[in-house]
Design a protein around this motif. Structure first.
Motif, PDB file in Angstrom:
ATOM      1  N   GLY A  19      12.911   7.383   7.602  1.00 21.53           N
ATOM      2  CA  GLY A  19      12.822   7.822   9.010  1.00 21.53           C
ATOM      3  C   GLY A  19      11.267   7.751   9.725  1.00 21.53           C
ATOM      4  N   MET A  20      10.252   7.562   8.985  1.00 22.03           N
ATOM      5  CA  MET A  20       9.312   7.758   9.837  1.00 22.03           C
ATOM      6  C   MET A  20       9.066   6.645  11.098  1.00 22.03           C
ATOM      7  N   ARG A  21       8.448   7.003  12.018  1.00 17.39           N
ATOM      8  CA  ARG A  21       8.319   5.947  13.115  1.00 17.39           C
ATOM      9  C   ARG A  21       7.239   4.907  12.794  1.00 17.39           C
ATOM     10  N   ILE A  22       7.315   3.770  13.070  1.00 13.92           N
ATOM     11  CA  ILE A  22       6.304   2.576  12.677  1.00 13.92           C
ATOM     12  C   ILE A  22       6.031   2.042  14.164  1.00 13.92           C
ATOM     13  N   ILE A  23       4.521   1.878  14.314  1.00  9.93           N
ATOM     14  CA  ILE A  23       4.351   1.164  15.502  1.00  9.93           C
ATOM     15  C   ILE A  23       3.422   0.067  15.204  1.00  9.93           C
ATOM     16  N   ALA A  24       3.697  -1.052  15.514  1.00 12.57           N
ATOM     17  CA  ALA A  24       2.903  -2.237  14.967  1.00 12.57           C
ATOM     18  C   ALA A  24       1.804  -2.383  16.220  1.00 12.57           C
ATOM     19  N   THR A  25       0.407  -2.392  16.003  1.00 13.18           N
ATOM     20  CA  THR A  25      -0.662  -2.826  17.069  1.00 13.18           C
ATOM     21  C   THR A  25      -1.587  -3.597  16.808  1.00 13.18           C
ATOM     22  N   SER A  26      -2.388  -3.888  17.766  1.00 18.09           N
ATOM     23  CA  SER A  26      -3.664  -4.709  17.814  1.00 18.09           C
ATOM     24  C   SER A  26      -4.630  -4.008  18.483  1.00 18.09           C
ATOM     25  N   ALA A  27      -5.585  -3.681  18.207  1.00 18.85           N
ATOM     26  CA  ALA A  27      -6.652  -3.267  18.950  1.00 18.85           C
ATOM     27  C   ALA A  27      -7.447  -4.244  19.819  1.00 18.85           C
ATOM     28  N   LYS A  72       0.851  -1.402  -0.141  1.00 22.40           N
ATOM     29  CA  LYS A  72       0.147   0.131   0.069  1.00 22.40           C
ATOM     30  C   LYS A  72       0.861   1.202  -0.156  1.00 22.40           C
ATOM     31  N   PRO A  73       1.854   1.263   0.726  1.00 17.14           N
ATOM     32  CA  PRO A  73       2.701   2.450   0.720  1.00 17.14           C
ATOM     33  C   PRO A  73       3.270   2.841  -0.718  1.00 17.14           C
ATOM     34  N   LEU A  74       3.529   1.782  -1.587  1.00 14.19           N
ATOM     35  CA  LEU A  74       4.052   2.164  -2.867  1.00 14.19           C
ATOM     36  C   LEU A  74       2.980   2.643  -3.802  1.00 14.19           C
ATOM     37  N   LYS A  75       1.623   2.045  -3.444  1.00 12.97           N
ATOM     38  CA  LYS A  75       0.656   2.350  -4.371  1.00 12.97           C
ATOM     39  C   LYS A  75       0.039   3.617  -4.034  1.00 12.97           C
ATOM     40  N   ASP A 128       3.992  -9.907   5.702  1.00 12.76           N
ATOM     41  CA  ASP A 128       5.550  -9.819   6.057  1.00 12.76           C
ATOM     42  C   ASP A 128       5.709  -8.271   6.544  1.00 12.76           C
ATOM     43  N   ILE A 129       5.860  -8.220   7.700  1.00 19.76           N
ATOM     44  CA  ILE A 129       6.200  -6.777   8.522  1.00 19.76           C
ATOM     45  C   ILE A 129       7.413  -6.309   8.055  1.00 19.76           C
ATOM     46  N   GLU A 130       8.473  -6.758   7.613  1.00 14.56           N
ATOM     47  CA  GLU A 130       9.770  -6.258   7.293  1.00 14.56           C
ATOM     48  C   GLU A 130       9.498  -5.815   5.939  1.00 14.56           C
ATOM     49  N   THR A 131       8.771  -6.388   5.232  1.00 16.59           N
ATOM     50  CA  THR A 131       8.749  -5.975   3.843  1.00 16.59           C
ATOM     51  C   THR A 131       7.851  -4.703   3.866  1.00 16.59           C
ATOM     52  N   ALA A 132       6.660  -4.630   4.841  1.00 16.71           N
ATOM     53  CA  ALA A 132       5.823  -3.242   4.924  1.00 16.71           C
ATOM     54  C   ALA A 132       6.656  -2.390   5.385  1.00 16.71           C
ATOM     55  N   LYS A 133       7.621  -2.526   6.332  1.00 12.57           N
ATOM     56  CA  LYS A 133       8.398  -1.333   7.021  1.00 12.57           C
ATOM     57  C   LYS A 133       9.243  -0.818   5.798  1.00 12.57           C
ATOM     58  N   ALA A 134       9.835  -1.678   5.076  1.00 11.27           N
ATOM     59  CA  ALA A 134      10.596  -1.357   4.018  1.00 11.27           C
ATOM     60  C   ALA A 134      10.107  -0.661   2.940  1.00 11.27           C
ATOM     61  N   ASN A 135       8.833  -0.882   2.761  1.00 11.04           N
ATOM     62  CA  ASN A 135       8.124  -0.158   1.663  1.00 11.04           C
ATOM     63  C   ASN A 135       7.625   1.291   2.483  1.00 11.04           C
ATOM     64  N   ILE A 136       7.303   1.393   3.590  1.00  5.81           N
ATOM     65  CA  ILE A 136       6.899   2.692   4.352  1.00  5.81           C
ATOM     66  C   ILE A 136       8.204   3.603   4.063  1.00  5.81           C
TER      67      ILE A 136
END
Length: 224
Positions: A192-200, A150-153, A178-186
């Protein structure tokens, strides 16, 4: 004709930015940290915000929320269950909130009573990127059910955000996310943007999220 359309759009955005600047001063003068939550539909904004509101209320932190939708007050009613002031903004077909809408719906609230104001924007990854709402912090949410690309699109919404929150992490394994791929795309879009992984649902990452808000509020209060 195309030039005319561009001129009209520029005028609309300039007017919005002018209103947003005044609104930002008003909110900061009241001692508020204002957070604009943006994402695609179904990314879990409402569940994430509902848990945030409930937790801050339990901690004795005064919060309020505005929630935008094309129609219905379903999300506002859900958020109100957290026991904090909530108002619904119906955009009547517009795919984003605008600064004037925020200003109008804050008119009868004494903003000095709150520490945090959360704005749940309309579910859309395109339109909200262009509209400043007078917020201090723009947070883009990405659900594990949406995939890692999604970040790339939709680079504009990620590039305009200050913080990225990954939601529904309790479903990550089932979705083969794949969380590492998602982080790399962001990182590729917004270095440098901070990324926080969550579950409501489970509460994972929520303490880190709330700590981040507290740090941001302290920084804004010092520099405002």
């Amino acid at each position: 004709m195309e030039t005319r359309v561009l001129e009209i759009r520029k005028g609309i955005l300039n007017k919005n930015d002018e209103i947003a600047r005044g609104l930002r001063h008003r909110l900061r003068d009241a001692g508020l940290l204002t957070v604009n939550l943006v994402s695609s539909p179904g990314a879990g904004k409402t569940a994430f915000l509902q848990r945030t509101l409930r937790t801050t209320r339990e901690q004795g932190i005064a919060t309020a929320a505005l929630v935008g939708d094309l129609a219905t007050d379903n999300d506002a009613r859900r958020l109100a269950e957290a026991g904090v002031p909530v108002k619904q903004i119906n955009t009547n077909g517009r795919c984003h909130l605008e600064a004037q809408m925020i200003s109008d719906h804050l008119a009868d609230w004494d903003l000095r009573h709150f520490e945090f104001l959360f704005i749940e924007n309309v579910g859309n990854l395109v339109c909200p990127s262009s509209y400043d709402l007078g917020e201090d912090l723009r947070v883009v949410l990405l659900s594990v059910t949406e995939g890692e690309d999604k970040p790339l699109k939709y680079p504009n919404i990620f590039n305009s955000a200050d913080l990225a929150v990954l939601t529904k992490m309790d479903l990550a394994e089932a979705c083969e996310f794949d969380i590492e791929t998602a982080k790399a795309n962001i990182e590729a879009v917004r270095p440098g943007m901070r990324i926080i992984a969550t579950s409501a649902k489970t509460g994972a990452g929520m303490n880190e999220w709330l700590a981040c808000l507290d740090i941001e509020k302290q920084a804004r209060c010092v520099t405002a």
